[in-house]
Design a protein around this motif. Structure first.
Motif, PDB file in Angstrom:
ATOM      1  N   PRO A 124      32.301 -56.403 -82.108  1.00  0.00           N
ATOM      2  CA  PRO A 124      31.719 -55.063 -82.211  1.00  0.00           C
ATOM      3  C   PRO A 124      30.276 -55.040 -82.718  1.00  0.00           C
ATOM      4  O   PRO A 124      29.609 -54.014 -82.600  1.00  0.00           O
ATOM      5  CB  PRO A 124      32.652 -54.343 -83.192  1.00  0.00           C
ATOM      6  CG  PRO A 124      33.283 -55.429 -83.984  1.00  0.00           C
ATOM      7  CD  PRO A 124      33.365 -56.623 -83.091  1.00  0.00           C
ATOM      8  N   VAL A 125      29.792 -56.148 -83.270  1.00  0.00           N
ATOM      9  CA  VAL A 125      28.410 -56.180 -83.753  1.00  0.00           C
ATOM     10  C   VAL A 125      27.536 -57.189 -83.008  1.00  0.00           C
ATOM     11  O   VAL A 125      26.408 -57.446 -83.406  1.00  0.00           O
ATOM     12  CB  VAL A 125      28.341 -56.433 -85.283  1.00  0.00           C
ATOM     13  CG1 VAL A 125      28.918 -55.264 -86.056  1.00  0.00           C
ATOM     14  CG2 VAL A 125      29.026 -57.713 -85.663  1.00  0.00           C
ATOM     15  N   ALA A 126      28.032 -57.727 -81.902  1.00  0.00           N
ATOM     16  CA  ALA A 126      27.266 -58.727 -81.149  1.00  0.00           C
ATOM     17  C   ALA A 126      25.922 -58.186 -80.676  1.00  0.00           C
ATOM     18  O   ALA A 126      24.943 -58.927 -80.594  1.00  0.00           O
ATOM     19  CB  ALA A 126      28.078 -59.234 -79.955  1.00  0.00           C
ATOM     20  N   PHE A 127      25.860 -56.882 -80.392  1.00  0.00           N
ATOM     21  CA  PHE A 127      24.612 -56.291 -79.916  1.00  0.00           C
ATOM     22  C   PHE A 127      23.494 -56.352 -80.956  1.00  0.00           C
ATOM     23  O   PHE A 127      22.320 -56.281 -80.622  1.00  0.00           O
ATOM     24  CB  PHE A 127      24.832 -54.844 -79.460  1.00  0.00           C
ATOM     25  CG  PHE A 127      25.077 -53.881 -80.592  1.00  0.00           C
ATOM     26  CD1 PHE A 127      24.038 -53.132 -81.124  1.00  0.00           C
ATOM     27  CD2 PHE A 127      26.348 -53.715 -81.126  1.00  0.00           C
ATOM     28  CE1 PHE A 127      24.246 -52.249 -82.158  1.00  0.00           C
ATOM     29  CE2 PHE A 127      26.580 -52.836 -82.161  1.00  0.00           C
ATOM     30  CZ  PHE A 127      25.531 -52.098 -82.683  1.00  0.00           C
ATOM     31  N   THR A 128      23.844 -56.537 -82.240  1.00  0.00           N
ATOM     32  CA  THR A 128      22.831 -56.616 -83.292  1.00  0.00           C
ATOM     33  C   THR A 128      22.379 -58.045 -83.581  1.00  0.00           C
ATOM     34  O   THR A 128      21.406 -58.249 -84.291  1.00  0.00           O
ATOM     35  CB  THR A 128      23.362 -56.023 -84.614  1.00  0.00           C
ATOM     36  OG1 THR A 128      24.407 -56.857 -85.111  1.00  0.00           O
ATOM     37  CG2 THR A 128      23.867 -54.610 -84.440  1.00  0.00           C
ATOM     38  N   VAL A 151      21.715 -64.344 -81.947  1.00  0.00           N
ATOM     39  CA  VAL A 151      22.388 -65.406 -81.211  1.00  0.00           C
ATOM     40  C   VAL A 151      23.853 -64.989 -81.071  1.00  0.00           C
ATOM     41  O   VAL A 151      24.472 -64.589 -82.055  1.00  0.00           O
ATOM     42  CB  VAL A 151      22.290 -66.760 -81.961  1.00  0.00           C
ATOM     43  CG1 VAL A 151      23.062 -67.846 -81.244  1.00  0.00           C
ATOM     44  CG2 VAL A 151      20.836 -67.177 -82.143  1.00  0.00           C
ATOM     45  N   ALA A 152      24.395 -65.052 -79.863  1.00  0.00           N
ATOM     46  CA  ALA A 152      25.780 -64.651 -79.625  1.00  0.00           C
ATOM     47  C   ALA A 152      26.739 -65.537 -80.418  1.00  0.00           C
ATOM     48  O   ALA A 152      26.455 -66.721 -80.640  1.00  0.00           O
ATOM     49  CB  ALA A 152      26.100 -64.738 -78.133  1.00  0.00           C
ATOM     50  N   PRO A 153      27.886 -64.991 -80.837  1.00  0.00           N
ATOM     51  CA  PRO A 153      28.852 -65.785 -81.613  1.00  0.00           C
ATOM     52  C   PRO A 153      29.269 -67.094 -80.936  1.00  0.00           C
ATOM     53  O   PRO A 153      29.333 -68.133 -81.595  1.00  0.00           O
ATOM     54  CB  PRO A 153      30.043 -64.834 -81.770  1.00  0.00           C
ATOM     55  CG  PRO A 153      29.420 -63.479 -81.744  1.00  0.00           C
ATOM     56  CD  PRO A 153      28.298 -63.586 -80.754  1.00  0.00           C
ATOM     57  N   ASN A 154      29.530 -67.064 -79.633  1.00  0.00           N
ATOM     58  CA  ASN A 154      29.925 -68.312 -78.966  1.00  0.00           C
ATOM     59  C   ASN A 154      28.772 -69.315 -78.947  1.00  0.00           C
ATOM     60  O   ASN A 154      28.995 -70.523 -78.968  1.00  0.00           O
ATOM     61  CB  ASN A 154      30.453 -68.054 -77.555  1.00  0.00           C
ATOM     62  CG  ASN A 154      29.392 -67.537 -76.609  1.00  0.00           C
ATOM     63  OD1 ASN A 154      28.794 -66.487 -76.849  1.00  0.00           O
ATOM     64  ND2 ASN A 154      29.165 -68.252 -75.534  1.00  0.00           N
ATOM     65  N   GLN A 155      27.543 -68.818 -78.953  1.00  0.00           N
ATOM     66  CA  GLN A 155      26.385 -69.721 -78.987  1.00  0.00           C
ATOM     67  C   GLN A 155      26.239 -70.392 -80.349  1.00  0.00           C
ATOM     68  O   GLN A 155      25.725 -71.510 -80.441  1.00  0.00           O
ATOM     69  CB  GLN A 155      25.115 -68.961 -78.621  1.00  0.00           C
ATOM     70  CG  GLN A 155      25.089 -68.533 -77.170  1.00  0.00           C
ATOM     71  CD  GLN A 155      23.896 -67.631 -76.853  1.00  0.00           C
ATOM     72  OE1 GLN A 155      23.352 -66.969 -77.723  1.00  0.00           O
ATOM     73  NE2 GLN A 155      23.502 -67.626 -75.591  1.00  0.00           N
ATOM     74  N   ILE A 156      26.698 -69.724 -81.402  1.00  0.00           N
ATOM     75  CA  ILE A 156      26.701 -70.345 -82.734  1.00  0.00           C
ATOM     76  C   ILE A 156      27.604 -71.576 -82.696  1.00  0.00           C
ATOM     77  O   ILE A 156      27.232 -72.659 -83.174  1.00  0.00           O
ATOM     78  CB  ILE A 156      27.183 -69.354 -83.821  1.00  0.00           C
ATOM     79  CG1 ILE A 156      26.160 -68.233 -84.027  1.00  0.00           C
ATOM     80  CG2 ILE A 156      27.482 -70.065 -85.134  1.00  0.00           C
ATOM     81  CD1 ILE A 156      24.852 -68.660 -84.670  1.00  0.00           C
ATOM     82  N   VAL A 157      28.790 -71.427 -82.123  1.00  0.00           N
ATOM     83  CA  VAL A 157      29.707 -72.564 -82.022  1.00  0.00           C
ATOM     84  C   VAL A 157      29.068 -73.668 -81.185  1.00  0.00           C
ATOM     85  O   VAL A 157      29.139 -74.850 -81.548  1.00  0.00           O
ATOM     86  CB  VAL A 157      31.066 -72.138 -81.418  1.00  0.00           C
ATOM     87  CG1 VAL A 157      31.980 -73.344 -81.248  1.00  0.00           C
ATOM     88  CG2 VAL A 157      31.739 -71.094 -82.291  1.00  0.00           C
ATOM     89  N   ARG A 158      28.419 -73.302 -80.099  1.00  0.00           N
ATOM     90  CA  ARG A 158      27.783 -74.316 -79.240  1.00  0.00           C
ATOM     91  C   ARG A 158      26.674 -75.041 -79.992  1.00  0.00           C
ATOM     92  O   ARG A 158      26.532 -76.260 -79.879  1.00  0.00           O
ATOM     93  CB  ARG A 158      27.230 -73.682 -77.958  1.00  0.00           C
ATOM     94  CG  ARG A 158      26.683 -74.682 -76.987  1.00  0.00           C
ATOM     95  CD  ARG A 158      27.805 -75.582 -76.470  1.00  0.00           C
ATOM     96  NE  ARG A 158      27.247 -76.596 -75.583  1.00  0.00           N
ATOM     97  CZ  ARG A 158      27.693 -77.816 -75.514  1.00  0.00           C
ATOM     98  NH1 ARG A 158      28.719 -78.203 -76.254  1.00  0.00           N
ATOM     99  NH2 ARG A 158      27.143 -78.690 -74.699  1.00  0.00           N
ATOM    100  N   MET A 159      25.892 -74.321 -80.783  1.00  0.00           N
ATOM    101  CA  MET A 159      24.845 -74.951 -81.586  1.00  0.00           C
ATOM    102  C   MET A 159      25.461 -75.984 -82.531  1.00  0.00           C
ATOM    103  O   MET A 159      24.920 -77.076 -82.695  1.00  0.00           O
ATOM    104  CB  MET A 159      24.060 -73.894 -82.372  1.00  0.00           C
ATOM    105  CG  MET A 159      23.176 -73.018 -81.507  1.00  0.00           C
ATOM    106  SD  MET A 159      22.460 -71.610 -82.407  1.00  0.00           S
ATOM    107  CE  MET A 159      21.305 -72.456 -83.490  1.00  0.00           C
ATOM    108  N   LEU A 160      26.585 -75.628 -83.131  1.00  0.00           N
ATOM    109  CA  LEU A 160      27.261 -76.549 -84.050  1.00  0.00           C
ATOM    110  C   LEU A 160      27.822 -77.749 -83.304  1.00  0.00           C
ATOM    111  O   LEU A 160      27.772 -78.874 -83.809  1.00  0.00           O
ATOM    112  CB  LEU A 160      28.364 -75.821 -84.817  1.00  0.00           C
ATOM    113  CG  LEU A 160      27.882 -74.737 -85.778  1.00  0.00           C
ATOM    114  CD1 LEU A 160      29.058 -73.944 -86.321  1.00  0.00           C
ATOM    115  CD2 LEU A 160      27.051 -75.328 -86.907  1.00  0.00           C
TER     116      LEU A 160
END
Length: 189
Positions: free
Chosen positions: A38-42, A45-54
């Motif tokens: 619900p807060v991805a628009f703010t 970096v998208a949540p799934n991209q955070i995981v990819r960065m890690l």
């Protein structure tokens, strides 16, 4: 500040894996977490991209995003994940790890962190939220003390906002709970 190595044998990777009790490699980037957030628009970096960065070992770069600080920890992402990956827990642990490393949030993350700290201070002191004091302290810390003054005056005139704090009967128990949390988490709160 020493960069954290997030490779397979790196301290940061193992620490995240231990704290979250999950394997970062299980995420296959379907994007359901981001689609349901619900807060991805703010977020920057998208949540799934955070995981990819890690997954790519970019922990220090992850700390520089606003996303980890803007996450509401609502667990929508975690419940939608087809692999059962707990992204909300990961975001919480990323914030904790950043604080342990002395990394202060920037941008809008700084405001979220400040509000969280002031809210917890109010809980410790009064056993509940003290809205007027919370907003005054928040706005003073942001060097804008009169930002919400008209809204506050309107709420006060309608009896929706009290000037003084109201303590609950169990304030001592609340303080004891907060101290136990602090002890269990190793003074991170």
């Amino acid at each position: 500040m020493q960069p954290i190595n997030l490779t397979q044998n790196g301290n940061g990777f193992e620490q995240l894996a231990n704290q979250t009790d999950q394997n970062l490699q299980h995420c296959y980037q379907c994007g359901k977490c981001t689609a349901g957030c619900p807060v991805a628009f703010t977020m920057d970096v998208a949540p799934n991209q955070i995981v990819r960065m890690l997954q790519l070992g970019l922990l220090n770069e992850t700390f520089q995003t606003e996303t980890i600080w803007l996450c509401a920890s609502c667990s929508t992402c975690s419940t939608r994940c087809p692999k059962g990956f707990d992204l909300a827990k990961l975001m919480d642990n990323l914030r904790q790890l950043a604080c342990e490393q002395g990394i202060n949030p920037g941008g809008r993350g700084k405001k979220v962190s400040l509000f969280n700290r002031l809210f917890l201070d109010a809980l410790k002191k009064y056993g509940r939220a003290y809205e007027m004091g919370l907003m005054v302290r928040y706005n003073v810390n942001l060097m804008n003390p009169f930002k919400d003054a008209l809204v506050g005056l309107t709420l006060f005139s309608r009896g929706k906002l009290k000037i003084g704090p109201h303590r609950i009967k169990g304030t001592k128990e609340m303080i004891r709970i907060m101290e136990n949390i602090k002890r269990l988490e190793g003074d991170k709160v």
